[in-house]
Every structure is written in structure tokens, then in C-alpha cells.
Design an enzyme around this catalytic site. Structure first.
Site, short mmCIF file in Angstrom:
data_model
loop_
_atom_site.label_atom_id
_atom_site.label_comp_id
_atom_site.label_asym_id
_atom_site.label_seq_id
_atom_site.Cartn_x
_atom_site.Cartn_y
_atom_site.Cartn_z
CD1 TRP A 162 16.55 -9.28 3.07
CD2 TRP A 162 17.00 -11.02 1.75
NE1 TRP A 162 17.56 -8.92 2.24
CE2 TRP A 162 17.87 -9.97 1.42
CE3 TRP A 162 17.09 -12.22 1.05
CZ2 TRP A 162 18.83 -10.07 0.42
CZ3 TRP A 162 18.05 -12.33 0.04
CH2 TRP A 162 18.90 -11.27 -0.27
CE LYS A 164 23.07 -8.31 4.80
NZ LYS A 164 22.09 -9.30 4.37
CG ASP A 212 16.90 -13.76 8.04
OD1 ASP A 212 18.00 -13.47 8.52
OD2 ASP A 212 16.63 -13.65 6.82
C1 LIG Z 1 21.44 -10.21 3.63
C2 LIG Z 1 20.26 -10.95 4.07
C3 LIG Z 1 20.00 -12.28 3.67
C4 LIG Z 1 20.78 -12.96 2.56
O1 LIG Z 1 21.94 -13.52 2.89
P1 LIG Z 1 22.83 -14.29 1.80
O2 LIG Z 1 24.02 -14.63 2.59
O3 LIG Z 1 23.08 -13.35 0.66
O4 LIG Z 1 22.04 -15.47 1.34
C5 LIG Z 1 18.94 -12.94 4.22
N1 LIG Z 1 18.12 -12.33 5.11
C6 LIG Z 1 18.31 -11.04 5.48
C7 LIG Z 1 17.37 -10.41 6.46
C8 LIG Z 1 19.38 -10.32 4.97
O5 LIG Z 1 19.57 -9.05 5.35
#
Ligand SMILES: *Cc1c(COP(=O)(O)O)cnc(C)c1O
Length: 355
Positions: free
Chosen positions: A102, A194, A170
């Protein structure tokens, strides 16, 4: 059909209480005579939902009025776009820490808008540890972007050094999972599916000061300042998504961050101990201090054992343990909603499995 034990990485398990209240609201929301799916996005009821969610986020993060809280559509990836759109000047540079899939995708998105400097990377080791934190960070960078938990590879920053430049993070897969100083970040965000609710929505927390540093003219949907001005209700809001996130925030507050962290540490200990003691399985992340409390990744010693263990999980009503396609093997996601008992059960299967 029996309810499965859910170790999926996202969309992930939600607490039974949250699912119960969310489904009740789909039938009738409070005393409105309407379903939450029918609720006007500019009405008082939804405004109350937004206000309560914003104040719970601030309370849980221990941050005050220096920040604004947004609920934006487009999930995690839309933030990969908006951050460089807003803050990376065409002739400027931003720093990125490449700690996993990511993190890498976020930096690739940023290259559309300006120069990206990869300050540290553990890609050459298949991200099986965190990269070393960069020693001297050039101070002309617009911001420094990092990923607190690497969902696919299973590493997590348990501590992040202070830095003088705007730190952007993030936190999609580990927000509210452990004690953290949220005030060291200028902007942090989390895709909701999540620890925070349903997919398609992202929580974004942004310092007020940072909003004065937007570097280009943007359509309002993509401009943080415009979104703040409109209280995240610039277009028809994701009413059900925000409500589900509010239910998750209330649940998080009820449990308490300390108790949640304690539970997460217990789950991770149970699972990693079972993996480390097994003659069949090997953890992807060997350096214990870098292991994620949220996502544990591991492999079996033979393809036959991998298939047999997947089959055993399936027979035991367990969902979501297959690893991400980019690294294979297994991944067990133990987000806040996953119970200690469920992880204990899986750890027992790992311990008993001899292939
Ligand atoms: C799940 C995740 C994403 C992606 O999110 P989307 O909503 O599918 O774009 C981005 N960064 C991390 C660290 C993730 O775990």
C-alpha cells in the site's frame, strides 16, 4: 448457515453488536419512520450522526480543535490521490517510506503530481521487516508519507520517530489498535473497512494549518478545505457508511483503547507463538519487534500442507486465512472486532497441525 469465524483482511469482521444495530437501522432509524438508507443527508438526524462521530474521533485520538475530521468517499486509494493533489507542488518533492504494497501504491499515485523521493524501502527483502527510518530527511520536502501497518506483509510501526515536517500517515489497517500519539501527524486517514466500518469510506483527520498549504486549484470534491467547509456533505453523503462508523466508534469507546490494545497483544501473542512453535509453519516477519498486531502472515513448508491446512480451516468454519495474491501462504487478520477466543481456536488448530 452458521456464522463464520472471520479473519478476512477487509472488508473485515464487525462486532455482533454493531451488525445488530446497523441492521436495526436499515429497518427503521430511531423514531424517524425511515430506514437509515432513506435518511436525508442534509437533515438534522444525519448532522447529529456526523457531529457525534467527529467528536468521538477527536476524543479517541486525544486531539483538539487544531484538527478537522472528514468522512470522504473513495476509500483508502482516494486519499493516495488527494494527498499529492493538495500538497505536492508540480516542481516540488514529497518523501515516501516504502514499507509494503500500500505504501508503494501511494507513492506511485503521487508521481502523477510531482517528484517523489523514496526515503527508505524494504522491498528488496519482500517487505519482511520495516525499512530503517531515514536518518536525515531533506527539509524542502512538502510532506513525509508513511503507512503505520502493512496489511499485506504483516509489519507495523509500534513507535514512530518525531519529525519536523508534515507527517502524513495511512492508518487504514491499525487505527485505534494500540496507544499512539496522533498529535504527531499533520494528516492521517483510514479506509473504514478494517477497524472502522464499511468499504468505500475513509476517515481523514487533517490539521487546520495544513489546509492553508494547498498547492493547486482543485474541484471541490478533491479539495480538503472545500470538504471541511461543507462538513463532508458536499455531495450526497454515504449516510449508512458514516452511521456504521459511528457505531464502531461507540463500540471502540465502550471497550476502551487500553482494553482493545491489551486484547490485540494477547491475540497476536497466541497466534505468533503457535506459528513459531510449529514444525510446519514459518512467519513471514521474523523480527518480532516489527510484527503486526493486526495481520499475521505465514507460510507452510509444502504446497500440500498449505492446501491441507486451508481445507482444515474451511471444515472448521473459518473464513479469510488465505494470504494476499502477492505473497501467498496465509494471512490472519485480527482487527479490533476479532475476539481472543476466535484467535485461540485458530492457534489451537495451528498447534495441532502436523501435515
Ligand atoms: C486496505 C488498505 C488500503 C486500501 O483501501 P481501499 O479502500 O481499498 O482503497 C490502503 N491502505 C492500507 C494500509 C490498507 O490496509
Amino acid at each position: 448457515m452458521q456464522t463464520k469465524i472471520n479473519f478476512n483482511a477487509g472488508p473485515a469482521a464487525l462486532p455482533p453488536e454493531v451488525l445488530h444495530d446497523a441492521s436495526k437501522a436499515v429497518r427503521k432509524y430511531a423514531n424517524t419512520g425511515l430506514s437509515i438508507l432513506e435518511l436525508p443527508h442534509r437533515g438534522k438526524e444525519f448532522l447529529d450522526i456526523v457531529e457525534e462521530s467527529k467528536s468521538l474521533v477527536k476524543e479517541l485520538c486525544g486531539i483538539g480543535d487544531a484538527y478537522d475530521v472528514l468522512w470522504l468517499q473513495g476509500g483508502g486509494r482516494m486519499q493516495f490521490c488527494m494527498i499529492p493533489m493538495n500538497f505536492l507542488p508540480q516542481n516540488g518533492s514529497a518523501g515516501y517510506i516504502d514499507s509494503g504494497h500500500w505504501a508503494e501504491e501511494a507513492l506511485e499515485y503521487a508521481t502523477h503530481y510531482g517528484d517523489v523521493q523514496i526515503l527508505a524501502s524494504s522491498k528488496q527483502d519482500r517487505y519482511c521487516h520495516l525499512p530503517e527510518w531515514p536518518g536525515n530527511i531533506p527539509d524542502q520536502l512538502a510532506y513525509l508519507h508513511m503507512t503505520t501497518n502493512n496489511t499485506i506483509y504483516g509489519t507495523q510501526y509500534h513507535h514512530v520517530p518525531k519529525t519536523s515536517m508534515p507527517l502524513v500517515a495511512d492508518m487504514s489497517s491499525d487505527i485505534f489498535s494500540l496507544a499512539r500519539d496522533y498529535s504527531q501527524y499533520s494528516l492521517f486517514y483510514a479506509a473504514a473497512q478494517k477497524n472502522l466500518g464499511t468499504a468505500g469510506l475513509a476517515l481523514v483527520v487533517i490539521q487546520k494549518d495544513l489546509q492553508d498549504k494547498i498547492v493547486r486549484s482543485l474541484p471541490p470534491m478533491l479539495d480538503y478545505k472545500a470538504q471541511v467547509k461543507e462538513n463532508s456533505i458536499l455531495n450526497t453523503a454515504n449516510v449508512f457508511g458514516v452511521y456504521t462508523s459511528l457505531l464502531m466508534l461507540r463500540w471502540t469507546k465502550d471497550k476502551g483503547l487500553e482494553a482493545i490494545e491489551k486484547g490485540n497483544r494477547k491475540k497476536a501473542h497466541l497466534l505468533y507463538t503457535a506459528i513459531d512453535n510449529s514444525p510446519v509453519f514459518t512467519a513471514h516477519v521474523q523480527y518480532k519487534a516489527h510484527r503486526s498486531l493486526m495481520n499475521a502472515t505465514f507460510t507452510a513448508n509444502t504446497p500440500e500442507n498449505e492446501a491441507a491446512f486451508l481445507h482444515l480451516c474451511d471444515k472448521n468454519n473459518i473464513a479469510g486465512v488465505k494470504g494476499h495474491r502477492s505473497i501467498g501462504g496465509f494471512r490472519v487478520s485480527m482487527y479490533n472486532s476479532v475476539s481472543v477466543a476466535d484467535v485461540e481456536f485458530l492457534a489451537g488448530l495451528i498447534e495441532g497441525f502436523r501435515g
